[in-house]
Design a protein around this motif. Structure first.
Motif, PDB file in Angstrom:
ATOM      1  N   LEU A 258       1.308   4.947   6.968  1.00  0.00           N
ATOM      2  CA  LEU A 258       1.618   5.883   5.879  1.00  0.00           C
ATOM      3  C   LEU A 258       2.142   7.210   6.415  1.00  0.00           C
ATOM      4  O   LEU A 258       3.052   7.807   5.823  1.00  0.00           O
ATOM      5  CB  LEU A 258       0.373   6.107   5.025  1.00  0.00           C
ATOM      6  CG  LEU A 258      -0.087   4.916   4.182  1.00  0.00           C
ATOM      7  CD1 LEU A 258      -1.407   5.226   3.488  1.00  0.00           C
ATOM      8  CD2 LEU A 258       0.977   4.538   3.151  1.00  0.00           C
ATOM      9  N   ARG A 259       1.603   7.678   7.505  1.00  0.00           N
ATOM     10  CA  ARG A 259       2.075   8.943   8.077  1.00  0.00           C
ATOM     11  C   ARG A 259       3.489   8.811   8.627  1.00  0.00           C
ATOM     12  O   ARG A 259       4.259   9.773   8.609  1.00  0.00           O
ATOM     13  CB  ARG A 259       1.118   9.408   9.171  1.00  0.00           C
ATOM     14  CG  ARG A 259      -0.190   9.985   8.615  1.00  0.00           C
ATOM     15  CD  ARG A 259      -1.184  10.332   9.703  1.00  0.00           C
ATOM     16  NE  ARG A 259      -2.370  10.989   9.143  1.00  0.00           N
ATOM     17  CZ  ARG A 259      -3.487  11.195   9.810  1.00  0.00           C
ATOM     18  NH1 ARG A 259      -3.591  10.773  11.079  1.00  0.00           N
ATOM     19  NH2 ARG A 259      -4.511  11.800   9.222  1.00  0.00           N
TER      20      ARG A 259
ATOM     21  N   ILE B  52       0.838  -1.204   0.000  1.00  0.00           N
ATOM     22  CA  ILE B  52       0.000   0.000   0.000  1.00  0.00           C
ATOM     23  C   ILE B  52       0.869   1.248   0.000  1.00  0.00           C
ATOM     24  O   ILE B  52       0.605   2.214  -0.742  1.00  0.00           O
ATOM     25  CB  ILE B  52      -0.939  -0.014   1.224  1.00  0.00           C
ATOM     26  CG1 ILE B  52      -1.987  -1.121   1.079  1.00  0.00           C
ATOM     27  CG2 ILE B  52      -1.622   1.339   1.397  1.00  0.00           C
ATOM     28  CD1 ILE B  52      -2.812  -1.355   2.327  1.00  0.00           C
ATOM     29  N   LYS B  53       1.908   1.242   0.805  1.00  0.00           N
ATOM     30  CA  LYS B  53       2.807   2.401   0.867  1.00  0.00           C
ATOM     31  C   LYS B  53       3.434   2.674  -0.486  1.00  0.00           C
ATOM     32  O   LYS B  53       3.459   3.830  -0.963  1.00  0.00           O
ATOM     33  CB  LYS B  53       3.909   2.152   1.900  1.00  0.00           C
ATOM     34  CG  LYS B  53       4.867   3.337   2.070  1.00  0.00           C
ATOM     35  CD  LYS B  53       6.172   2.929   2.720  1.00  0.00           C
ATOM     36  CE  LYS B  53       7.068   2.215   1.712  1.00  0.00           C
ATOM     37  NZ  LYS B  53       8.423   1.954   2.249  1.00  0.00           N
ATOM     38  N   ASN B  54       3.932   1.646  -1.145  1.00  0.00           N
ATOM     39  CA  ASN B  54       4.571   1.832  -2.450  1.00  0.00           C
ATOM     40  C   ASN B  54       3.583   2.334  -3.497  1.00  0.00           C
ATOM     41  O   ASN B  54       3.917   3.180  -4.327  1.00  0.00           O
ATOM     42  CB  ASN B  54       5.203   0.516  -2.906  1.00  0.00           C
ATOM     43  CG  ASN B  54       6.392   0.109  -2.053  1.00  0.00           C
ATOM     44  OD1 ASN B  54       7.043   0.956  -1.434  1.00  0.00           O
ATOM     45  ND2 ASN B  54       6.671  -1.175  -1.985  1.00  0.00           N
ATOM     46  N   ASN B  55       2.361   1.815  -3.464  1.00  0.00           N
ATOM     47  CA  ASN B  55       1.342   2.269  -4.408  1.00  0.00           C
ATOM     48  C   ASN B  55       0.987   3.735  -4.184  1.00  0.00           C
ATOM     49  O   ASN B  55       0.818   4.503  -5.140  1.00  0.00           O
ATOM     50  CB  ASN B  55       0.079   1.405  -4.289  1.00  0.00           C
ATOM     51  CG  ASN B  55       0.282  -0.006  -4.801  1.00  0.00           C
ATOM     52  OD1 ASN B  55       1.184  -0.270  -5.586  1.00  0.00           O
ATOM     53  ND2 ASN B  55      -0.550  -0.916  -4.343  1.00  0.00           N
ATOM     54  N   VAL B  56       0.869   4.125  -2.916  1.00  0.00           N
ATOM     55  CA  VAL B  56       0.532   5.513  -2.588  1.00  0.00           C
ATOM     56  C   VAL B  56       1.668   6.450  -3.009  1.00  0.00           C
ATOM     57  O   VAL B  56       1.435   7.524  -3.578  1.00  0.00           O
ATOM     58  CB  VAL B  56       0.230   5.648  -1.084  1.00  0.00           C
ATOM     59  CG1 VAL B  56       0.185   7.118  -0.674  1.00  0.00           C
ATOM     60  CG2 VAL B  56      -1.090   4.970  -0.748  1.00  0.00           C
ATOM     61  N   LEU B  57       2.904   6.047  -2.741  1.00  0.00           N
ATOM     62  CA  LEU B  57       4.039   6.883  -3.135  1.00  0.00           C
ATOM     63  C   LEU B  57       4.133   7.010  -4.653  1.00  0.00           C
ATOM     64  O   LEU B  57       4.451   8.082  -5.187  1.00  0.00           O
ATOM     65  CB  LEU B  57       5.335   6.298  -2.580  1.00  0.00           C
ATOM     66  CG  LEU B  57       5.565   6.478  -1.070  1.00  0.00           C
ATOM     67  CD1 LEU B  57       6.833   5.749  -0.637  1.00  0.00           C
ATOM     68  CD2 LEU B  57       5.666   7.961  -0.720  1.00  0.00           C
ATOM     69  N   ASN B  58       3.871   5.923  -5.359  1.00  0.00           N
ATOM     70  CA  ASN B  58       3.875   5.959  -6.813  1.00  0.00           C
ATOM     71  C   ASN B  58       2.795   6.914  -7.332  1.00  0.00           C
ATOM     72  O   ASN B  58       3.013   7.676  -8.279  1.00  0.00           O
ATOM     73  CB  ASN B  58       3.638   4.547  -7.357  1.00  0.00           C
ATOM     74  CG  ASN B  58       3.707   4.492  -8.862  1.00  0.00           C
ATOM     75  OD1 ASN B  58       4.597   5.061  -9.487  1.00  0.00           O
ATOM     76  ND2 ASN B  58       2.754   3.790  -9.471  1.00  0.00           N
ATOM     77  N   THR B  59       1.640   6.881  -6.700  1.00  0.00           N
ATOM     78  CA  THR B  59       0.548   7.778  -7.084  1.00  0.00           C
ATOM     79  C   THR B  59       0.915   9.224  -6.784  1.00  0.00           C
ATOM     80  O   THR B  59       0.653  10.129  -7.594  1.00  0.00           O
ATOM     81  CB  THR B  59      -0.741   7.390  -6.339  1.00  0.00           C
ATOM     82  OG1 THR B  59      -1.043   6.011  -6.601  1.00  0.00           O
ATOM     83  CG2 THR B  59      -1.908   8.245  -6.783  1.00  0.00           C
ATOM     84  N   LYS B  60       1.499   9.463  -5.624  1.00  0.00           N
ATOM     85  CA  LYS B  60       1.904  10.826  -5.262  1.00  0.00           C
ATOM     86  C   LYS B  60       2.952  11.362  -6.230  1.00  0.00           C
ATOM     87  O   LYS B  60       2.918  12.553  -6.607  1.00  0.00           O
ATOM     88  CB  LYS B  60       2.443  10.857  -3.834  1.00  0.00           C
ATOM     89  CG  LYS B  60       2.759  12.276  -3.329  1.00  0.00           C
ATOM     90  CD  LYS B  60       3.190  12.243  -1.885  1.00  0.00           C
ATOM     91  CE  LYS B  60       3.362  13.665  -1.354  1.00  0.00           C
ATOM     92  NZ  LYS B  60       4.379  14.439  -2.070  1.00  0.00           N
TER      93      LYS B  60
END
Length: 376
Positions: A181-182, A127-135
């Motif tokens: 995530l935070r 999830i973290k990697n997906n969120v960072l990729n999206t950001k």
């Protein structure tokens, strides 16, 4: 004794025959006035015609037809549901949990409420990697990226859940992933659970979620969106300046109160508490696409324009909880482009060139924020 037994058997047989035979002539006379309804949310079975191709299955087909067209079927189904709800306090839908004091809860949120569906370390890392990729996608385009998670009803009104459901200690799945995530990213995430619980304590007469529906009402949407708007530097009105009127209205007129529908009791469970809020903004808003009135607009794109002095373009990707936030976002910004997340595409983002992108979804949804899975 034997004679009395035979008389009893004859009476039972007579009653059985009456139950089988008499409904048909009665139905022939009054059926059109009762107006039998289809309570199965599917096409009713057509009367089968015996032929060489279906002689083997004709009996089963006719049984299905008979079950669908049996006299007083809908009347009896409705009566059974009402008896279960009002007499035995039992839910006739696997999707609905009957809570205390008339509160209904969506069964799909039970695992979140009991806190036994936590993510594994591997899932959190994904999830973290997906969120960072999206950001990264939004950073490269100069777009501010924000994740907004609307709390489940049971996260705010869990005290109305049945006592039989025990809650594990520690964080819920949503609290777990947001904390992760935070601690490991700089992505901006809003989850206004604490804000709404504070409102409950401060204004105990207010109700923030619909009792008969899975969604928060317009009061919940107002308080849920306030911290986000303040973070974005948008003009907001203090609640002490706002007038509000209590109304019996669902969030979506085309759907009514969804859990009352799930129980098949929309004809009797038809009173709930929503609000009209006045004074949260002096700006005039115009909507293109009425999400509340029209299901095609709900599943598609709604656009709002206002005379707000804040000219930042907002892209508000929403699910059903976004509707109760939209009046306040739309009043705060001069332009808000708001597609349902199911129809949102990357092409929309490229064409809109927003300054702010808000990705909103409800807590019960898996935390799946991944730009690589969004349609082109």
């Amino acid at each position: 004794m034997l004679k009395e037994k035979k008389i009893g058997q004859k009476i039972i047989l007579a009653v059985f025959i009456c139950c089988i035979v008499f409904p048909w002539p009665i139905w022939f006379v009054i059926g059109d006035f009762i107006g039998d309804k289809n309570n199965k949310n599917r096409e009713m079975t057509a009367r089968p015609q015996l032929s060489l191709t279906n002689y083997g299955s004709f009996a089963d087909e006719y049984e299905s037809y008979f079950n669908d067209t049996m006299p007083f079927r809908s009347v009896l189904i409705s009566l059974n549901k009402k008896i279960n709800y009002f007499v035995f306090h039992e839910s006739t839908s696997s999707y609905v949990i009957l809570g205390k004091d008339g509160w209904l809860f969506y069964a799909d949120t039970l695992a979140d409420y009991q806190r036994y569906n936590l993510y594994t370390d591997e899932e959190l890392e994904t999830i973290k990697n997906n969120v960072l990729n999206t950001k990264t996608y939004f950073d490269e385009r100069g777009i501010e990226f924000i994740i907004f998670v609307a709390p489940n009803k049971s996260s705010i009104y869990g005290d109305y859940m049945p006592d039989k459901y025990e809650v594990n200690e520690g964080k819920s799945r949503t609290e777990q992933v947001i904390s992760y995530l935070r601690n490991n990213t700089d992505v901006t995430i809003y989850y206004p659970k604490d804000d709404l619980l504070e409102v409950r304590n401060k204004y105990p007469s207010l109700v923030l979620y619909l009792k008969l529906d899975t969604h928060w009402n317009y009061m919940g949407g107002y308080f849920g969106s306030q911290s986000l708007l303040k973070y974005l530097g948008a003009d907001t009105a203090d609640f002490s300046r706002i007038l509000y009127e209590a109304v019996n209205e669902p969030d979506f007129f085309w759907n009514g109160y969804d859990m009352a529908n799930m129980l098949g009791l929309a004809d009797v469970l038809d009173a709930d508490l929503n609000y009209h809020l006045i004074g949260y903004s002096d700006n005039t808003v115009t909507f293109e696409g009425d999400v509340r009135e029209d299901i095609s607009s709900f599943n598609g794109v709604s656009i709002s324009t206002s005379d707000s002095r804040d000219n930042r373009r907002v892209f508000f990707a929403r699910d059903s909880f976004g509707e109760a936030m939209s009046p306040y976002l739309s009043a705060a910004f001069s332009y808000v482009y708001s597609p349902h997340i199911s129809c949102m595409t990357k092409t929309m983002i490229e064409e809109q060139h927003p300054d702010i992108f808000i990705y909103e979804f409800v807590e019960r949804t898996s935390f799946d924020v991944n730009i690589d899975t969004w349609a082109e």
